[in-house]
Scaffold this active site. Structure first.
Site, PDB file in Angstrom:
ATOM      1  N   PHE A  45     -20.141  19.922  -1.628  1.00 33.44           N
ATOM      2  CA  PHE A  45     -19.227  21.045  -1.805  1.00 33.44           C
ATOM      3  C   PHE A  45     -19.764  22.342  -1.211  1.00 33.44           C
ATOM      4  O   PHE A  45     -19.010  23.262  -0.931  1.00 33.44           O
ATOM      5  CB  PHE A  45     -18.934  21.280  -3.287  1.00 33.44           C
ATOM      6  CG  PHE A  45     -17.968  20.300  -3.884  1.00 33.44           C
ATOM      7  CD1 PHE A  45     -17.486  19.223  -3.159  1.00 33.44           C
ATOM      8  CD2 PHE A  45     -17.535  20.458  -5.192  1.00 33.44           C
ATOM      9  CE1 PHE A  45     -16.600  18.324  -3.709  1.00 33.44           C
ATOM     10  CE2 PHE A  45     -16.640  19.568  -5.755  1.00 33.44           C
ATOM     11  CZ  PHE A  45     -16.177  18.477  -5.005  1.00 33.44           C
ATOM     12  N   ASP A 163     -18.919  14.729 -15.915  1.00 28.65           N
ATOM     13  CA  ASP A 163     -20.101  14.454 -15.094  1.00 28.65           C
ATOM     14  C   ASP A 163     -21.377  14.704 -15.895  1.00 28.65           C
ATOM     15  O   ASP A 163     -22.276  15.422 -15.456  1.00 28.65           O
ATOM     16  CB  ASP A 163     -20.088  15.305 -13.826  1.00 28.65           C
ATOM     17  CG  ASP A 163     -21.001  14.738 -12.735  1.00 28.65           C
ATOM     18  OD1 ASP A 163     -21.385  13.550 -12.842  1.00 28.65           O
ATOM     19  OD2 ASP A 163     -21.338  15.468 -11.795  1.00 28.65           O
TER      20      ASP A 163
END
Length: 463
Positions: A45, A163
């Site tokens: 990202f 996550d």
């Protein structure tokens, strides 16, 4: 050193250069305020920079996250951009918790997205595992007791992290665990839970239903359980699960002994079948509490033969544990137990929330028993009847203005903020009427503070 944030440059400027990069001329201060120091992480990202806040005299450290996707494809980049923005939204909503990084800023500069968040001084558990080796049972119990209340907090805000893994849990210098990286977090609305979503998570740590695009609160419980197994064994999840037998074999890799009690808790956390798994962080905390030896109550608050406790219940609810927790002065556990026994008395333990009918028809015997136990063992400081008296003094209405006045009196407010559970004062130095204060939930979410919603029923029960 001043780190240039231009992804095509990334030049380390000598100390003293704070305005423009010597190499590319790019502005060094993000938002004319935050100065990058060095790169501390990067992935698909973008990059993460250690930075300082130049606006403040002490120049405190902070973290800059830069969205700069390394992969191709319009749809993939668009989805990644949405997740990056959502992380900022989640941090803004959740960052008031002391174990979640606070969002300091979010904006665009030079055509790129940035978010700035609180710097957490410590190492993540993956680093701790590498530097210090496997965790003991005591460390795992401490981890669960420290982190599960954070799960209660984010899940109560209808957020699923998605996550959970050692890399995303930081052990802060003060010994507290901090949950980071909310880029994969998702709202757990009823609509969202019914729709298959994007498959996000780290392989091995991800619950089966999440891998199929349908995460629930229990998915985070699963990932936390797997995290504990990895910390106990120093083995990756893929090697702790036997695909041929479809079962976990983590005990074969243990570096130290684990009690059967903790083993059973971990086994239930990592059950592939949702119905066999713990459904909430609260359930895991209760299991940990039930497995731990209960301290003997001090002689002074013990009920004497002349004044026995009345544990009367119209619905057959056992109030022994609530009495024992209160007698031992375990106010935090007693607050959780109060919510549990009230759900049982309302016959709503399966739904895990109250509706208007269950509040309006709550058995008076049970309400009176719970109140009398709180009043007795707090020496008149806590209890529903204590709170109701203060409520009547500040207006006696169920509305926002009265709720704020009540909150100010009993210590549930701090300025314009209503304090979350973890910020309450769980001792007799708390303001009169401070406890109990569980939350009341409906099928669509939070509807108010427990005692406040039950005041009308207390009136009809003559409490």
């Amino acid at each position: 050193m001043s780190q240039c944030l231009n992804p095509d440059c990334l030049f380390q400027n000598p100390s003293g250069y704070t305005k423009f990069c010597q190499k590319c001329g790019n502005k060094l201060l993000l938002g004319d305020r935050y100065g990058g120091q060095k790169i501390i992480g990067q992935g698909g990202f973008g990059r993460t920079f250690l930075a300082v806040d130049e606006y403040k005299p002490s120049k405190p450290p902070c973290v800059i996250k830069q969205f700069y996707p390394q992969f191709q494809g319009t749809s993939s980049i668009q989805k990644a951009a949405e997740l990056f923005e959502l992380e900022a939204v989640r941090l803004e909503q959740l960052g008031k918790h002391s174990q979640i990084p606070d969002l300091l800023a979010y904006f665009s500069q030079d055509g790129r997205q940035y978010l700035v968040q609180e710097f957490i001084d410590g190492e993540n558990l993956a680093q701790t595992l590498e530097s210090k080796g496997y965790f003991s049972e005591t460390q795992i119990r401490n981890l669960l007791n420290n982190l599960l209340p954070v799960f209660e907090f984010i899940h109560s805000r209808q957020v699923i992290h998605r996550d959970i893994k050692p890399d995303n849990i930081i052990l802060r210098q003060d010994g507290q665990l901090v949950l980071v990286d909310f880029g994969a977090a998702k709202y757990a609305t009823q609509t969202a839970l019914a729709v298959t979503g994007t498959r996000i998570g780290t392989p091995g740590y991800t619950a089966p239903e999440q891998a199929n695009g349908k995460p629930i609160h229990a998915s985070d419980i699963y990932s936390l359980g797997v995290t504990c197994l990895c910390l106990l064994t120093e083995v990756e999840p893929i090697d702790l699960f036997d695909d041929s037998e479809f079962e976990w074999v983590w005990r074969q890799h243990l570096k130290t002994s684990v009690s059967s009690e903790l083993g059973q808790i971990l086994d239930k956390m990592i059950q592939p079948a949702i119905k066999k798994r713990y459904q909430s962080a609260t359930e895991v905390l209760q299991a940990l509490g039930n497995q731990s030896p209960q301290p003997r109550p001090q002689p002074s608050p013990q009920p004497s033969p002349q004044t026995p406790d009345s544990l009367k219940s119209a619905r057959g609810v056992d109030y022994t544990r609530l009495r024992d927790l209160l007698a031992a002065g375990k106010w935090k556990e007693a607050d959780r137990e109060t919510e549990g026994v009230m759900l049982k008395a309302a016959k709503r333990e399966n739904e895990r929330y109250f509706d208007s009918d269950s509040i309006n028809n709550f058995p008076c015997d049970d309400l009176r028993t719970i109140d009398q136990l709180w009043v007795k063992y707090s020496q008149g400081r806590f209890g529903f009847s204590v709170q109701k008296k203060i409520w009547l003094e500040v207006g006696g209405k169920v509305d926002w203005d009265t709720e704020k006045k009540l909150g100010d009196r009993v210590g549930w407010q701090k300025g314009s903020w209503t304090l979350d559970f973890y910020l309450l004062t769980f001792n007799l130095q708390a303001p009169t009427g401070h406890l109990p204060r569980f939350w009341v939930w409906s099928a669509v979410g939070l509807i108010g503070i427990g005692p406040l919603m039950f005041f009308s029923r207390m009136e009809s029960c003559k409490l």
